[in-house]
Design an enzyme around this catalytic site. Structure first.
Site: not given
Ligand code: G16
Length: 543
Positions: A113-114, A277, A279, A281-282, A376
């Protein structure tokens, strides 16, 4: 081509976090590491035989090689078909859409992801279920259990496939269908939004900047914004996905998307700015001279979604993660909609969406989405904003100000302390947890504690219970602080402090966010001693 069985040993630490298994890339590249985890996925879902899956990732370092390995394991496990994005590329929302469109048995998404990408940075693997959403805890637990007792995996001994050409090939009996990663997703967006109106907006001189951060949304944003909607060439910047994201940290927030922020707050700023981000989704949304916090973005989208064709019948309900501000609750209240509060993690929205209880969901961590997929969706959120701007013919600033005047403002911020020694982070959590029971009715920084607990969630659809989802302290004036450990980091522990304060207006709606939150920030330090225990003077990231 032969399927061979390789002996292996369980590998420690393959426990999926908030969103799949994320580790440093060299960890994932160790012999057997990826293989074990993928075999564990197939074992946990009752085998792959005769099944169809979607496969793709955000293009980060090791994405291409991992995809080849997964195809060989899928074939050796008897899968019937794998639908792969060309070049093994798929944004997370596009993968979710393909899983649903083709009614497959799930999908494997390669992404951290990010988190930064590269040979020494982060990699990740996530399994999504047939509804298109991230596997729920029951499934991730079953995958983890498999990793702890795995003794062998099956893999085909064959050459790598050419995934650059659209069309069908095979590994053994398994069909590998290489598809255009953008086409089906773009078609879905055309159904949800008024593309004619958006074209008119851009041809009328509306200017936008979309920072794809050298990550997967580049091709999606270029196709949709520039080619289909006629936004000026150059609207999309950093539009070519790179294995190391060009050294960028592909996390769309004011800290990591600084160039975009500078442009939006500079002279001659465009009308609208957005970033996505790793991938896809953000999303982060910025108006000319004004930043939109993700919690406010969710609230504004909920209040205005009916202006877009895909949502003109209104919303069934809304959901937000617990640490997300209550701004959307106020909209739900005004519209008479059900509003759900879930733990952090998109997987918790899946049941609510499948059960048609909610249409829109969102999180403070720059995630917004709807029932069109089960992830998302960054570009979707940007298009919904554009559709609203095109209908209301007002600036982002006007829309936000009007929103606060109507509903009041939930001042909100998140303070992250990153890469802490795990023991320190746990001490901070432990110290606050131990005090929770005694807090109600006590006074901190001039505010009285109304309630204090460790958030526990019972899924209203399947009755499953998730405990220990974040410590929260709520004050009688509606202010609130939440403390939890991130489940997506790969280095030490990341402590997240979420602070919120509600101002009903009409006075005090345009204050500086950190100043408005100062008493709550001070209360957090009094109660948890983050700085004292960790020795850190300030958070690493403030969003
Ligand atoms: C993931 C989850 C999200 C979550 C985020 C932050 O996002 O899909 O639902 O809000 O992580 O999580 P944490 O606070 O546990 O780091 P992504 O975009 O990384 O897949």
């Amino acid at each position: 081509m032969t399927a061979i069985i390789r002996e292996t040993q369980p590998i420690e630490g393959q426990k999926p976090g908030t969103s799949g298994l994320r580790k440093k890339t060299p960890v994932f590249m160790q012999p057997g590491y990826l293989e074990n985890f993928v075999q564990a996925i197939f074992n946990a879902i009752g085998g792959a035989r005769g099944k169809t899956f979607v496969l793709g990732g955000d293009g980060r370092y090791f994405n291409d090689r991992a995809a080849q390995v997964i195809l060989k394991i899928a074939s050796a496990n008897g899968a019937a078909r794998v639908i792969v994005g060309q070049g093994a590329i798929l944004s997370t929302p596009a993968a979710s859409h393909l899983i649903r469109l083709h009614q497959t048995d799930g999908g494997i998404i390669l992404s951290a992801s990010h988190n930064p990408g590269g040979a020494e940075e982060d990699f990740g693997v996530k399994f999504n279920t047939p509804n298109g959403g991230p596997a729920p805890e029951s499934v991730t637990q079953a995958i983890y259990d498999e990793t702890t007792c795995l003794r062998e995996y099956a893999i085909c001994d064959t050459d790598d496939l050419d995934l650059t050409r659209i069309g069908e090939t095979r590994i053994g009996d398994m069909v590998v269908q290489v598809v255009d990663p953008v086409a089906d997703y773009a078609a879905l967006m055309e159904k949800l939004f008024d593309f004619d109106k958006l074209r008119a907006l851009f041809s009328g001189g509306f200017r936008m900047r979309f920072d794809a951060m050298n990550a997967v949304t580049g091709p999606y944003a270029t196709e949709i914004l520039e080619r289909r909607l006629g936004a000026a060439p150059g609207t999309v910047v950093h539009g070519t996905p790179l294995p190391d994201f060009g050294g960028m940290h592909p996390d769309p927030n004011p800290v990591w998307a600084k160039a975009l922020m500078d442009e939006m707050f500079g002279p001659d700023a465009p009308d609208f700015g957005a970033a996505s981000d790793g991938d896809g989704d953000r999303n982060m949304v910025v108006g000319r001279g004004i930043y939109v916090s993700p919690s406010d973005s969710l609230a504004v989208l909920a209040a205005n979604a009916h202006l877009a064709p895909g949502y003109q019948g209104g919303l069934k309900g809304v959901a937000r993660s617990m640490p997300t501000s209550a701004a959307v609750d106020r909209v739900a209240n005004a519209l008479g909609l059900p509003c759900y509060e879930t733990p952090t993690g998109w997987k918790f929205f899946g049941n609510l969406l499948d059960d048609a209880r909610v249409t829109l969901c969102g999180e403070e961590s720059f995630g917004t989405g709807s029932d069109h997929v089960r992830e998302k969706d960054g570009l979707w959120a940007v298009l919904l904003w554009l559709n609203i701007l095109a209908e209301r013919k007002e600036s982002v600033e006007q829309i936000l100000s009007e929103h606060w005047r109507e509903h009041g403002r939930n001042y909100y911020s998140r303070h992250d302390y990153e890469a802490l020694p795990v023991a320190d982070a746990e001490r901070v959590m432990g110290a606050l947890r131990d005090r929770l029971a005694a807090l109600p009715a006590t006074e901190v920084q001039g505010m009285t504690v109304a309630s204090a607990d460790d958030f526990s969630y019972m899924d209203p659809v399947d009755g499953s219970v998730s405990k220990g989802q974040g410590l929260r302290v709520v004050f009688t004036d509606g202010s609130r602080l939440v403390l939890r450990l991130s489940g997506t980091g790969t280095e030490g522990a990341t402590l997240r402090l979420y602070v919120e304060r509600y101002v009903p207006g009409p006075e005090g709606l345009a204050d500086d966010v950190q100043s408005a939150l100062a008493p709550v920030i001070a209360a957090a330090e009094d109660l948890s001693e983050i700085r004292a225990i960790t020795g850190r003077n300030a958070p690493d990231v403030i969003t």
